[in-house]
Write a protein that holds these residues in place. Structure first.
Motif, PDB file in Angstrom:
ATOM      1  N   THR A 119       0.847  -1.195   0.000  1.00 25.63           N
ATOM      2  CA  THR A 119       0.000   0.000   0.000  1.00 25.63           C
ATOM      3  C   THR A 119       0.879   1.240   0.000  1.00 25.63           C
ATOM      4  OG1 THR A 119      -1.754  -1.163   1.193  1.00 25.63           O
ATOM      5  CG2 THR A 119      -1.807   1.231   1.228  1.00 25.63           C
ATOM      6  N   HIS A 120       0.686   2.093  -1.002  1.00 27.57           N
ATOM      7  CA  HIS A 120       1.536   3.284  -1.140  1.00 27.57           C
ATOM      8  C   HIS A 120       0.678   4.478  -1.541  1.00 27.57           C
ATOM      9  CE1 HIS A 120       4.916   0.465  -1.147  1.00 27.57           C
ATOM     10  NE2 HIS A 120       4.322  -0.193  -2.124  1.00 27.57           N
ATOM     11  N   VAL A 166       1.403   7.944  -3.288  1.00 28.75           N
ATOM     12  CA  VAL A 166       2.477   8.637  -4.001  1.00 28.75           C
ATOM     13  C   VAL A 166       1.902   9.788  -4.820  1.00 28.75           C
ATOM     14  CG1 VAL A 166       3.918   6.565  -4.144  1.00 28.75           C
ATOM     15  CG2 VAL A 166       2.305   7.073  -5.984  1.00 28.75           C
ATOM     16  N   PHE A 213       4.160   5.397 -10.212  1.00 26.47           N
ATOM     17  CA  PHE A 213       3.687   4.205  -9.510  1.00 26.47           C
ATOM     18  C   PHE A 213       3.605   3.042 -10.500  1.00 26.47           C
ATOM     19  CE2 PHE A 213       0.029   6.325 -11.273  1.00 26.47           C
ATOM     20  CZ  PHE A 213      -0.822   5.319 -11.691  1.00 26.47           C
TER      21      PHE A 213
END
Length: 538
Positions: free
Chosen positions: A318-319, A321, A327
């Motif tokens: 889980t990011h 950005v 991504f």
């Protein structure tokens, strides 16, 4: 008198497959329309009719034993394939399923890119066939209410549709550099789905619900007597069940679409038209946020949604950005550059996997060098086709080209002087054929209309989309045949496997008179291929 295998082969081939497909599709279309207007009583009535149909059983057996990619995978009974006589015997065994109980699953592990292993539960051929029948009943129901942001494991849709929708969300140069992307994955999604919640979301008569419940509860041989949560990853119906249980999560962050009013010269928000700000492909998803929006509020909504289904977010994947940081999603790297233009190219992990596969094939001494090059050609061309709508100038593809050339040159030096020159010319030409001549065009794919479905009976729209997937002689032959199979004269459906047949058996003779487009199942029975090919592909 018992029928012989030879007579069963002819009987199987002579079955009215065209009529079967028409009957099944007509009922699926009616289920789709009834679900759209909310007539659930009619939906269940049509599902029972489709379930008891002779055409449904025959098509499911053909799909599992002839058409599916994993058709030769054995379950706990050890049977990897069925001949025509055994298919008729299975058809008779499917007439009464009142006391049906799903067999245990055979556990198989496949490696993942991160080094972990994904557990698959392989059902028997009979169980896969019954799952296929239930899928015929359930798929038009889900398609009738599926979200505009759901793209994975749905007929007529692909990852390219997701790529095109990402471009729609991040393509505006005046705003895309301010946006943020929440990328997340669900931890062990297939293994932890709450059974009670899943069954409450499925629109099926009681008898068919019992079949799904039996499949969900089936244990793994030598591991579990029964499973209390999750859906077995490896079954035909598992991706559809995953879509049903996750339906709605991609719509948690939607907002009314802003539109320009020419009369009052200002923007206004139309509440009946929602802007899709979440995209989901199976259990992988991304959400688009403006710079002023609170990501924690979105996470609370997602966590609450998943908790009801016994699931949770995998924090390691889980990011949050910024669009200018870039991504990874579905094997691609998306990034907004300094000039605010969105670009896309194959991700680093995806390239490494392809290069690793090519090197492993080239070093496999079980095959001749020519066979290895043919396998590499299939791998590399498939990889290039997947990434044909990317900017391939951003990556270095010459390294694997040079490595393959040097490796072949090394093996070629071991030949005697007489054969060396001839082999060198042939193999260098083969390498050029593999790595050269590929075209790409950034974001040139026209996405499927989100409101369309193959069950809406708009054959003209879906035929045109299907035609765009082919090029060269294949596309020309399809045009000449008016997009119909030359053997059964049935129009190609959205997810049909279409193959190019050489009438005289010579694959170098590519004159249009020698080519015809056929269903994969029709292609199997062409006399030119003989009994040996039929047995190998059955």
């Amino acid at each position: 008198m018992q029928p012989t295998l030879k007579s069963c082969v002819e009987d199987w081939k002579a079955l009215p497959w065209k009529q079967f497909q028409k009957q099944v599709f007509r009922l699926q279309h009616r289920i789709y329309k009834a679900q759209q207007i909310g007539n659930y009583k009619l939906v269940h009535k049509l599902q029972r009719l489709l379930f008891s149909s002779r055409a449904t059983r025959f098509l499911a057996i053909r799909q599992v034993t002839q058409l599916n990619t994993g058709k030769v995978t054995a379950g706990v009974d050890g049977k990897a394939k069925l001949n025509e006589k055994e298919r008729f015997e299975m058809f008779n065994s499917l007439k009464d399923l009142n006391n049906y109980k799903h067999s245990p699953l055979r556990r198989v592990f496949i490696p993942k890119l991160n080094g972990e292993k994904r557990p698959l539960g392989i059902p028997t051929i009979k169980d896969r066939t019954i799952q296929c029948i239930v899928k015929y009943l359930l798929e038009p129901v889900y398609e009738a209410y599926a979200s505009k942001g759901s793209w994975g494991f749905r007929p007529g849709r692909s990852t390219w549709d997701v790529q095109s929708n990402i471009q729609n969300n991040l393509g505006r140069r005046d705003r895309n550099y301010k946006k943020r992307i929440l990328e997340l994955d669900i931890e062990k999604c297939f293994d932890r789905i709450n059974h009670d919640k899943l069954l409450s979301l499925i629109h099926l008569p009681i008898q068919m619900q019992k079949i799904i419940k039996s499949a969900l509860k089936a244990g793994v041989l030598n591991e579990k007597i029964s499973t209390q949560e999750g859906t077995p990853q490896g079954g035909i119906i598992s991706p559809l069940l995953c879509n049903i249980v996750l339906h709605g999560i991609e719509d948690l962050w939607n907002q009314p679409e802003r539109q320009w009013d020419n009369k009052y010269k200002k923007y206004w928000y139309k509440k009946s038209v929602m802007r899709q700000r979440g995209l989901r492909y199976a259990d992988d998803m991304i959400f688009f946020l403006e710079d002023h929006e609170d990501a924690n509020e979105l996470r609370k909504k997602i966590d609450s949604f998943l908790a009801e289904r016994g699931l949770n977010v995998k924090e390691a994947k889980t990011h949050l950005v910024k669009s200018i940081e870039g991504f990874d999603f579905l094997g691609w790297r998306f990034e907004v550059k300094a000039n605010n233009a969105l670009t896309c190219w194959p991700s680093r992990e995806n390239r490494r996997q392809m290069i690793s596969n090519v090197r492993a094939i080239m070093k496999d001494a079980r095959f001749t060098l020519e066979e290895r090059l043919n396998k590499v050609k299939i791998i590399y061309r498939g990889w290039m086709k997947y990434h044909q709508y990317c900017d391939l100038k951003k990556i270095n593809l010459w390294s694997i080209n040079d490595w393959t050339y040097n490796y072949v040159k090394k093996l070629n030096s071991k030949l005697n002087r007489k054969d060396r020159a001839t082999a060198k010319i042939k193999r260098i030409d083969a390498i050029k054929d593999i790595f050269n001549g590929h075209n790409w065009s950034l974001f040139n794919y026209t996405a499927t209309k989100s409101a369309k479905s193959p069950f809406d009976n708009d054959w003209l729209y879906w035929s045109k989309r299907k035609h765009k997937q082919y090029w060269g002689p294949f596309a020309k032959v399809l045009t000449l045949q008016k997009f119909k199979c030359n053997a059964c004269n049935l129009k190609f459906a959205v997810d049909d496997h279409v193959e190019l047949h050489h009438i005289d058996g010579n694959h170098k003779n590519n004159k249009y008179k020698n080519l015809e487009a056929l269903h994969r199942s029709c292609h199997h029975y062409k006399p030119i291929h003989g009994l040996k090919r039929r047995k190998a592909t059955a």
